[in-house]
Design a protein around this motif. Structure first.
Motif, PDB file in Angstrom:
ATOM      1  N   GLY A 123       0.868  -1.331  -0.074  1.00  0.00           N
ATOM      2  CA  GLY A 123       0.185   0.128   0.008  1.00  0.00           C
ATOM      3  C   GLY A 123       0.938   1.328  -0.017  1.00  0.00           C
ATOM      4  O   GLY A 123       2.194   1.248   0.200  1.00  0.00           O
ATOM      5  N   ALA A 124      -0.020   2.457   0.094  1.00  0.00           N
ATOM      6  CA  ALA A 124       0.584   3.723  -0.043  1.00  0.00           C
ATOM      7  C   ALA A 124       1.094   4.194   1.329  1.00  0.00           C
ATOM      8  O   ALA A 124       0.961   5.634   1.508  1.00  0.00           O
ATOM      9  CB  ALA A 124      -0.209   4.562  -0.943  1.00  0.00           C
ATOM     10  N   GLY A 125       0.734   3.466   2.374  1.00  0.00           N
ATOM     11  CA  GLY A 125       0.883   3.939   3.692  1.00  0.00           C
ATOM     12  C   GLY A 125      -0.451   4.684   4.203  1.00  0.00           C
ATOM     13  O   GLY A 125      -1.437   5.032   3.451  1.00  0.00           O
ATOM     14  N   GLY A 126      -0.397   4.872   5.724  1.00  0.00           N
ATOM     15  CA  GLY A 126      -1.668   5.558   6.335  1.00  0.00           C
ATOM     16  C   GLY A 126      -1.682   6.869   5.719  1.00  0.00           C
ATOM     17  O   GLY A 126      -0.763   7.577   5.552  1.00  0.00           O
ATOM     18  N   GLY A 127      -3.242   7.197   5.429  1.00  0.00           N
ATOM     19  CA  GLY A 127      -3.335   8.625   4.561  1.00  0.00           C
ATOM     20  C   GLY A 127      -3.067   8.406   3.375  1.00  0.00           C
ATOM     21  O   GLY A 127      -2.694   9.862   2.852  1.00  0.00           O
ATOM     22  N   GLY A 128      -2.841   7.561   2.970  1.00  0.00           N
ATOM     23  CA  GLY A 128      -2.087   7.506   1.283  1.00  0.00           C
ATOM     24  C   GLY A 128      -2.824   8.222   0.465  1.00  0.00           C
ATOM     25  O   GLY A 128      -2.665   8.683  -0.515  1.00  0.00           O
ATOM     26  N   TRP A 129      -4.394   7.758   0.770  1.00  0.00           N
ATOM     27  CA  TRP A 129      -5.374   8.427  -0.361  1.00  0.00           C
ATOM     28  C   TRP A 129      -5.295   9.836  -0.195  1.00  0.00           C
ATOM     29  O   TRP A 129      -5.404  10.785  -1.374  1.00  0.00           O
ATOM     30  CB  TRP A 129      -6.798   8.030  -0.012  1.00  0.00           C
ATOM     31  N   ALA A 130      -5.183  10.342   1.138  1.00  0.00           N
ATOM     32  CA  ALA A 130      -5.340  12.137   1.045  1.00  0.00           C
ATOM     33  C   ALA A 130      -3.953  12.831   0.516  1.00  0.00           C
ATOM     34  O   ALA A 130      -4.156  13.781   0.016  1.00  0.00           O
ATOM     35  CB  ALA A 130      -5.334  12.205   2.520  1.00  0.00           C
ATOM     36  N   SER A 131      -2.895  11.834   0.477  1.00  0.00           N
ATOM     37  CA  SER A 131      -1.801  12.284  -0.397  1.00  0.00           C
ATOM     38  C   SER A 131      -1.599  12.403  -1.678  1.00  0.00           C
ATOM     39  O   SER A 131      -1.180  13.324  -2.335  1.00  0.00           O
ATOM     40  CB  SER A 131      -0.384  11.380   0.456  1.00  0.00           C
TER      41      SER A 131
END
Length: 818
Positions: A416-424
């Motif tokens: 994944g893109a890490g926690g908060g990935g979508w917001a980033s």
């Protein structure tokens, strides 16, 4: 095999035992935490500085509670059966978030999510052991319900214009009260006022209300005392009324779905009572819905309203329902139990009423959506229901989010893109220029953040607990079933609604879900596991040591983060009140020493150093800011604001080539940022024109071609947006601007492609030729046409009327050869 929780002897034994001091302290602490938590700003959207500290405090409190748990339950940790191993299994969830740090789009967001997921794991472990105690379970269940009812009444006080009164009560422990008013307890948007209570988001409040509506109905049918029945029944009207006032279509859609599934767990007598209470509560709410809705709307439109009148409707309907529920439980319920005993004994007896309910829900949906029956609802609620369809913008936008989330997953498939990935990183993958920093689906957002690895771990964890709980529920007696069914209701309701919204982004909702899962695990059908070579005492020591060490680490990390956040908040205030450079810089230095990549600290410090450089031209300010931003961007590679600061820094020193490189190299990360592409096109022309003056033809061509590629991207984006479904909103503006046309047209012309230049300039022809940009576009357009042997006589005449001297300028430009 006997079940330790459901077994009769075990239950009687726990009922007689006294609560040890450590256990009592744990219960009191957890109660206080559950009362405090919902009144904090609990959404993790990654950008609001004020939301940080309550989250870190929550982690500290959860970690301290875990230390108390380790003291209270040390001897109970044996890791010999399946239930105990779920306490080990849950640790894999924060571990997958730790692994996701490797590829995290934002180290800041990702580290925050590690803390939050660790908090959830701690809540699960504490609840797993605590809720096996019969007395503790009763206390915690009562606490959760009481807090929920307080939240419901808090919301209605705000709706009826008495928000300042109740906000004053919670202001001493909640930072969400600003200027005497709880922030966004009532939302105002295009649909008018929408009730959000403590959650600041109506749809999440609707999910919460849905869960506790079913908990209240369950409470009525379960309670043996008249006052218990009356209290739960009394809250049905406020809950259903609040659900309508959220204007949440998702809440109304998922409500019947969850209702039908929950009916499957009940005997026919209880099913009939649930249906009866739901119908009565719905009918009573509809009687008072219009006047109460109108009173709230009048208040938020600035008109004088009468709160007493609103409370008369709400309390009157609630009292009637409380009396009816007592009468039904006193006289009707026993007869139903006896009358349906033969029915209950039949195979699949509990399937018939759920099937009938599906048909009834379909009929009601048709009546409310397809007939004038919707007019019995308050106007805005009826309007929202009328627009409920698969071509409605809210549904279409969610489908777009999910498709874009799949694009992210393809690039970050495993961890994944890490926690908060979508917001980033959502801007890089978005189909159109929306601004949602939430994927509006717990499933899709979880996939983005932790990839397939994290999602499989979570799915396995949830599947195991649901499977074991349902299996235990089937084999248990009536009383044992009821002890933990409330937790199942909460978890199932919240997770179902979270399929299409971001309820789990709220830390309090996440805590409820994991405590609920702990309650389900505490009651699940339990079996021993194969014995390990290690002794039970060794396993207990290792597990306890890990948990204690983890909690201590999280306490220190959270304290450090709180300190950094407090320093940033202090600096933010000083920026508006002080002109002393060093006074403002001091707290920012402290914040960055505690947490070097804190985005707000970086941006405030960058702005401060920029001001210093602009005023003094001292190279030390420039170098300090450059180091600050370049180091921060290594951790926050998608932070647009940091890039903008870096661009501004380069431009302030005349290093336009470096500024251009930032714009060019990161354009693909901000697909629909119109301003970004306009700057890139303008910078491409200016630097290319400069290279042309220096006779560097290769460099000129490089700049011009990149600028024209950016212009083509904008054209393609505009054309793509025309293909959006009719009901879907575009989002932010994204269009071809006049500076884009002027500079792109010049670049094409200077690449000796006058036909392409004329095509570009034509897009920017406007009626107002007195405007400088419009005038210049018309001038170059006519020159490009003349170079191609054609003209636009009408435009030519209009331009000469504005300025007769432009004839010579057109001739001059048309003869240029690059």
């Amino acid at each position: 095999m006997s079940n330790p929780v459901y077994g009769k002897k075990a239950a009687e034994s726990r009922n007689r035992e006294k609560l040890p001091a450590a256990l009592l302290l744990l219960i009191i602490g957890l109660i206080a935490f559950l009362v405090w938590a919902p009144f904090q700003a609990g959404v993790f959207n990654g950008l609001v500085l004020e939301f940080e500290q309550p989250i870190y405090w929550s982690v500290i409190i959860g970690s301290v509670l875990l230390l108390i748990w380790a003291t209270a339950f040390f001897k109970n940790i044996k890791l010999e059966d399946q239930r105990d191993w779920t306490a080990l299994f849950v640790l894999l969830i924060p571990i997958t978030y730790i692994i996701a740090l490797i590829s995290a789009a934002s180290q800041y967001f990702a580290s925050n999510m590690v803390l939050i997921q660790a908090l959830y794991a701690f809540m699960f472990v504490i609840g797993l052991y605590l809720l096996q105690n019969r007395k503790a379970n009763r206390v915690m269940e009562t606490t959760l319900i009481t807090v929920a009812y307080i939240i419901v009444m808090f919301g209605l006080f705000n709706w009826l214009g008495q928000g300042r009164t109740v906000s004053a009560i919670v202001s001493w422990f909640s930072g969400t009260v600003v200027n005497g008013q709880y922030t966004q307890a009532v939302w105002i948007d295009a649909n008018g006022p929408r009730l959000a209570s403590v959650f600041q988001y109506p749809n999440t409040y609707a999910a919460f209300l849905m869960a506790f509506f079913f908990v209240a109905v369950f409470g009525i049918t379960r309670s043996k005392k008249w006052y218990g029945q009356a209290i739960h029944a009394f809250m049905l009207v406020p809950i259903v009324l609040s659900l309508l006032l959220t204007l949440s279509r998702g809440g109304l859609v998922f409500l019947p779905v969850v209702f039908v599934v929950l009916l499957l767990f009940l005997k026919p007598a209880k099913q009939i009572l649930w249906i009866l209470y739901s119908v009565i509560a719905g009918g009573a709410t509809l009687v008072v819905a219009k006047p109460v809705t109108n009173l709230g709307q009048q208040f938020y439109l600035g008109q004088i309203n009468d709160p007493a009148k609103g409370w008369f409707y709400v309390l009157g309907a609630s009292l009637v329902l409380a009396v009816l529920a007592w009468l039904i439980q006193q006289f009707v319920a026993p007869r139903l139990e006896n009358g349906t005993s033969k029915w209950s004994a039949k195979k699949l007896a509990n399937l018939w009423l759920p099937l009938v309910s599906v048909v009834a829900v379909g009929v009601l949906a048709f009546l409310f959506l397809g007939t004038n029956l919707k007019h019995i609802l308050p106007g805005n609620i009826g309007d929202r229901l009328e627009n409920l369809n698969l071509q409605q913008h809210s549904f279409l936008e969610r489908m777009t989010f999910y498709k874009d989330a799949v694009k992210v997953l393809k690039d970050y498939p495993i961890i994944g893109a890490g926690g908060g990935g979508w917001a980033s990183i959502f801007e890089k993958y978005q189909n159109n220029p929306y601004t949602s920093r939430q994927a509006h689906s717990f499933v899709m957002q979880y996939l983005v953040e932790t990839g397939l690895l994290g999602f499989i771990v979570l799915l396995a964890f949830l599947f195991f607990i649901f499977y074991k709980y349902i299996r235990g529920y089937i084999n248990a007696g009536e009383q044992e079933r009821e002890s933990y069914f409330g937790y199942f209701i909460i978890v199932f309701s919240l997770l179902m609604h979270s399929l299409m919204d971001f309820n789990m982004s709220y830390v309090y909702i996440g805590m409820l879900v994991f405590l609920g899962l702990a309650g389900m695990a505490a009651a699940m059908d339990n079996r021993p596991v194969a014995k390990l070579k290690l002794k039970p005492s060794t396993m207990r020591g290792l597990y306890s040591a890990v948990m204690v060490l983890a909690s201590v680490i999280l306490i220190f990390v959270s304290i450090r983060y709180i300190g950094a956040s407090q320093d940033v908040v202090k600096a933010k205030k000083l920026i508006t009140t002080s002109t002393d450079f060093q006074e403002i810089k001091t707290p920012l230095d402290k914040a960055l020493s505690k947490r070097g990549g804190h985005p707000d600290a970086v941006l405030y410090m960058s702005s401060l150093l920029q001001a210093g450089f602009d005023q003094t031209q001292d190279e030390s300010f420039y170098n300090a800011e450059l180091n600050l931003l370049t180091n921060a961007l290594k951790k926050e590679a998608f932070d647009k604001n940091m890039y903008k600061q870096l661009i501004k820094l380069y431009q302030s020193k005349g290093e336009n080539g470096k500024a251009y490189a930032i714009l060019r190299d990161n354009a693909n990360r901000y697909t629909y940022d119109m301003d970004w592409y306009e700057q890139l096109i303008v910078q491409s022309y200016e630097l290319g024109y400069q290279a042309l003056g220096e006779q560097d033809i290769a460099k000129k061509d490089e700049y011009f071609k990149s600028g024209l590629a950016a212009y083509q991207h904008v054209i393609q984006g505009v054309e793509h947006l025309k293909t959006l479904p009719e009901g879907q909103l575009q989002g932010d503006p994204f269009e071809i601007t006049q500076p884009m046309v002027l500079n792109a047209g010049k670049m094409a012309y200077m690449l000796n492609d006058s036909a392409k230049a004329a095509e570009i300039f034509k897009v920017g022809i406007k009626d107002d030729l007195n405007d400088d940009t419009n005038h210049e576009i018309a001038l170059w357009y006519l020159a490009a046409l003349q170079k191609n042997g054609t003209t636009d006589q009408a435009l030519y005449d209009r331009l000469l009327q504005v300025d007769p001297n432009e004839k010579e300028e057109i001739d001059k430009i048309s003869k240029l050869n690059f």
